[in-house]
Design a protein around this motif. Sequence first.
Motif, PDB file in Angstrom:
ATOM      1  N   ASP A  32       2.305   1.684  -3.409  1.00 54.84           N
ATOM      2  CA  ASP A  32       1.295   2.212  -4.325  1.00 54.84           C
ATOM      3  C   ASP A  32       1.100   3.714  -4.128  1.00 54.84           C
ATOM      4  O   ASP A  32       0.974   4.466  -5.097  1.00 54.84           O
ATOM      5  CB  ASP A  32      -0.042   1.494  -4.131  1.00 54.84           C
ATOM      6  CG  ASP A  32      -0.060   0.099  -4.720  1.00 54.84           C
ATOM      7  OD1 ASP A  32       0.882  -0.256  -5.461  1.00 54.84           O
ATOM      8  OD2 ASP A  32      -1.020  -0.650  -4.430  1.00 54.84           O
ATOM      9  N   GLU A  33       1.069   4.141  -2.867  1.00 58.32           N
ATOM     10  CA  GLU A  33       0.909   5.568  -2.583  1.00 58.32           C
ATOM     11  C   GLU A  33       2.087   6.367  -3.140  1.00 58.32           C
ATOM     12  O   GLU A  33       1.900   7.436  -3.718  1.00 58.32           O
ATOM     13  CB  GLU A  33       0.785   5.803  -1.080  1.00 58.32           C
ATOM     14  CG  GLU A  33      -0.536   5.378  -0.504  1.00 58.32           C
ATOM     15  CD  GLU A  33      -0.617   5.583   1.001  1.00 58.32           C
ATOM     16  OE1 GLU A  33       0.188   6.371   1.541  1.00 58.32           O
ATOM     17  OE2 GLU A  33      -1.486   4.969   1.629  1.00 58.32           O
ATOM     18  N   GLU A  34       3.293   5.846  -2.956  1.00 58.06           N
ATOM     19  CA  GLU A  34       4.489   6.525  -3.461  1.00 58.06           C
ATOM     20  C   GLU A  34       4.456   6.597  -4.989  1.00 58.06           C
ATOM     21  O   GLU A  34       4.771   7.635  -5.573  1.00 58.06           O
ATOM     22  CB  GLU A  34       5.749   5.799  -2.986  1.00 58.06           C
ATOM     23  CG  GLU A  34       7.034   6.492  -3.342  1.00 58.06           C
ATOM     24  CD  GLU A  34       7.170   7.880  -2.735  1.00 58.06           C
ATOM     25  OE1 GLU A  34       7.757   8.754  -3.409  1.00 58.06           O
ATOM     26  OE2 GLU A  34       6.682   8.102  -1.613  1.00 58.06           O
TER      27      GLU A  34
ATOM     28  N   LYS B 269       1.984   9.230  -6.062  1.00 57.52           N
ATOM     29  CA  LYS B 269       2.533  10.577  -5.876  1.00 57.52           C
ATOM     30  C   LYS B 269       3.487  10.925  -7.017  1.00 57.52           C
ATOM     31  O   LYS B 269       3.456  12.040  -7.550  1.00 57.52           O
ATOM     32  CB  LYS B 269       3.280  10.672  -4.551  1.00 57.52           C
ATOM     33  CG  LYS B 269       2.387  10.759  -3.350  1.00 57.52           C
ATOM     34  CD  LYS B 269       3.217  10.846  -2.086  1.00 57.52           C
ATOM     35  CE  LYS B 269       2.353  10.762  -0.836  1.00 57.52           C
ATOM     36  NZ  LYS B 269       3.144  10.780   0.404  1.00 57.52           N
TER      37      LYS B 269
ATOM     38  N   SER C  78       0.831  -1.203   0.000  1.00 62.28           N
ATOM     39  CA  SER C  78       0.000   0.000   0.000  1.00 62.28           C
ATOM     40  C   SER C  78       0.867   1.255   0.000  1.00 62.28           C
ATOM     41  O   SER C  78       0.596   2.214  -0.729  1.00 62.28           O
ATOM     42  CB  SER C  78      -0.921  -0.008   1.222  1.00 62.28           C
ATOM     43  OG  SER C  78      -1.686   1.166   1.278  1.00 62.28           O
TER      44      SER C  78
END
Length: 66
Positions: A52-54, A57, A49
């Motif tokens: 995925d967030e990185e 961004k 997760s």
Amino acid sequence: MTQACHRKCVPPHYKDAELSKGECVCLDRCVAKYLEVHERMGKKLTELSLQDEELLKRVQQGTGTA
């Protein structure tokens, strides 16, 4: 977990009201393995997760949208 470990460690037709030593050991190991796997999966899902967030961004920064 309860159903899986019970199915694995306790025979369907039992005569004694109390668990045998072998059944207790089996249940202890089954629960320990289940909890260990659950913890590992939770850590891995958290890691994925965060990755995925990185990535999201980076993609948003690359396209100029935030």
